[in-house]
Design an enzyme around this catalytic site. Structure first.
Site, short mmCIF file in Angstrom:
data_model
loop_
_atom_site.label_atom_id
_atom_site.label_comp_id
_atom_site.label_asym_id
_atom_site.label_seq_id
_atom_site.Cartn_x
_atom_site.Cartn_y
_atom_site.Cartn_z
N ARG A 153 -3.07 33.31 63.80
CA ARG A 153 -2.50 32.08 63.27
C ARG A 153 -1.68 32.32 62.02
O ARG A 153 -1.06 31.39 61.50
CB ARG A 153 -3.62 31.12 62.92
CG ARG A 153 -3.82 30.02 63.96
CD ARG A 153 -4.99 29.26 63.49
NE ARG A 153 -5.16 27.93 63.86
CZ ARG A 153 -6.00 27.51 64.80
NH1 ARG A 153 -6.62 28.36 65.56
NH2 ARG A 153 -6.20 26.23 64.97
N LYS A 164 -3.69 24.53 74.96
CA LYS A 164 -4.01 25.97 75.08
C LYS A 164 -5.43 26.19 75.59
O LYS A 164 -5.67 27.07 76.40
CB LYS A 164 -3.88 26.68 73.72
CG LYS A 164 -2.53 26.59 73.08
CD LYS A 164 -2.43 27.47 71.84
CE LYS A 164 -3.41 27.10 70.74
NZ LYS A 164 -3.20 25.78 70.12
N ARG A 180 -8.37 12.73 73.03
CA ARG A 180 -9.23 13.83 73.49
C ARG A 180 -10.71 13.57 73.17
O ARG A 180 -11.06 13.11 72.10
CB ARG A 180 -8.78 15.10 72.78
CG ARG A 180 -9.51 16.32 73.23
CD ARG A 180 -8.87 17.54 72.67
NE ARG A 180 -7.69 17.91 73.42
CZ ARG A 180 -7.04 19.06 73.22
NH1 ARG A 180 -7.43 19.89 72.30
NH2 ARG A 180 -6.00 19.36 73.94
N ARG A 191 -3.58 19.61 60.34
CA ARG A 191 -3.55 20.79 61.22
C ARG A 191 -2.12 21.07 61.71
O ARG A 191 -1.72 22.22 61.82
CB ARG A 191 -4.50 20.58 62.42
CG ARG A 191 -5.97 20.64 62.00
CD ARG A 191 -6.87 20.13 63.10
NE ARG A 191 -6.94 21.02 64.25
CZ ARG A 191 -7.31 20.64 65.47
NH1 ARG A 191 -7.62 19.39 65.71
NH2 ARG A 191 -7.36 21.51 66.44
N ARG A 215 -14.11 14.84 68.14
CA ARG A 215 -14.38 15.81 67.08
C ARG A 215 -13.80 15.33 65.75
O ARG A 215 -12.76 14.71 65.72
CB ARG A 215 -13.76 17.16 67.44
CG ARG A 215 -14.74 18.12 68.05
CD ARG A 215 -14.12 19.37 68.61
NE ARG A 215 -12.94 19.86 67.92
CZ ARG A 215 -12.07 20.70 68.48
NH1 ARG A 215 -12.26 21.13 69.71
NH2 ARG A 215 -11.02 21.12 67.82
P1 AMP Z 1 -8.94 25.41 66.90
O1 AMP Z 1 -9.99 24.85 67.76
O2 AMP Z 1 -8.33 26.66 67.43
O3 AMP Z 1 -7.89 24.40 66.53
O4 AMP Z 1 -9.65 25.85 65.53
C1 AMP Z 1 -10.39 24.94 64.76
C2 AMP Z 1 -10.42 25.36 63.30
O5 AMP Z 1 -11.01 26.66 63.16
C3 AMP Z 1 -9.05 25.50 62.64
O6 AMP Z 1 -8.55 24.26 62.19
C4 AMP Z 1 -9.36 26.46 61.50
O7 AMP Z 1 -10.05 25.81 60.46
C5 AMP Z 1 -10.35 27.42 62.17
N1 AMP Z 1 -9.66 28.56 62.82
C6 AMP Z 1 -9.68 28.88 64.15
N2 AMP Z 1 -8.96 29.98 64.40
C7 AMP Z 1 -8.45 30.38 63.22
C8 AMP Z 1 -7.61 31.43 62.81
N3 AMP Z 1 -7.12 32.32 63.70
N4 AMP Z 1 -7.29 31.55 61.49
C9 AMP Z 1 -7.78 30.67 60.58
N5 AMP Z 1 -8.56 29.63 60.89
C10 AMP Z 1 -8.91 29.47 62.20
#
Ligand code: AMP
Length: 209
Positions: free
Chosen positions: A88, A13, A122, A166, A155
């Site tokens: 989410r 994404k 990654r 996740r 990361r």
């Molecule tokens: P991502 O890079 O989008 O996978 O986000 C990394 C982390 O940020 C996630 O594993 C959550 O801990 C937090 N996070 C990002 N977006 C959200 C969301 N919409 N709701 C809750 N937690 C979020």
């Protein structure tokens, strides 16, 4: 155009969202990127969310919704935006409905095998956040960012045990959004298997570019 990108972590994404945003001339907003930036700055928000990010758990809805509201009220979002990683949860999707109208939701679909393969290969740039993949999008010079020369690293939340968590959270909390948006008639499924170029071409076609 207001677009939501839906799909499990690691499905692409971020990469495709950046490209689409450039093409449409609208910002891509990633709540994950915003949180990572705040953690780096060690701001109050960063300190609040760090432990959730480290464990691969979701940040509480109230915090995320507030952050998102502030971000999309900025002038650069007036012509539209692409949301990557928000909403989410059903609660977030319902709150989003109250703030703005979403035109299209792109549902990135790939097998779990593909996702784990992508995410574990990654690398991210420490300086500018650009994303690479040792197999599919390797940097020109190993360990260095093509764009800014920054150091590439894996990361914390891309390590296998956190990735598994996740993915579990995605299935439990976020997958129900597929039905939510399908019922509204704005969901478009995107086959996210294959090369970056193949997926890009399908995505552009899907949004009418
Ligand atoms: P991502 O890079 O989008 O996978 O986000 C990394 C982390 O940020 C996630 O594993 C959550 O801990 C937090 N996070 C990002 N977006 C959200 C969301 N919409 N709701 C809750 N937690 C979020």
């Amino acid at each position: 155009m207001r677009i939501v990108l839906l799909g499990p972590p690691g499905v692409g994404k971020g990469t495709h969202g950046d490209e689409l945003a450039k093409k449409l001339g609208i910002p891509k907003i990633s709540t994950g990127d915003i949180f990572r930036e705040e953690v780096k700055k060690d701001s109050e928000l960063g300190r609040q969310v760090k432990s959730y990010l480290d464990r691969g758990e979701l940040v509480p809805d109230e915090i995320v919704i507030q952050v998102l509201k502030e971000r999309i009220s900025k002038p650069d979002c007036q012509k539209g935006f692409i949301l990557d990683g928000f909403p989410r949860t059903l609660k977030q999707a319902e709150e989003l409905e109250k703030i703005t109208k979403i035109d299209k939701v792109i549902n990135f679909v790939a097998s779990e095998e593909t996702i784990i393969d992508r995410i574990s290969n990654r690398l991210t740039c420490k300086k500018c956040g650009a994303i690479y993949n040792l197999k599919f999008i390797p940097p020109k010079v190993p360990g260095k960012c093509d764009i800014c020369g920054g150091e590439l690293y894996q990361r914390e939340d891309q390590k296998p045990e956190v990735v598994r968590e996740r993915l579990r959270v995605y299935k439990e909390e976020t997958q129900p959004l597929i039905d939510f948006y399908r019922k509204k008639g704005i969901l478009l499924d995107l086959n996210a298997e294959g090369s970056k170029e193949e997926v890009s071409a399908r995505l552009f076609k899907l949004v009418g570019l």
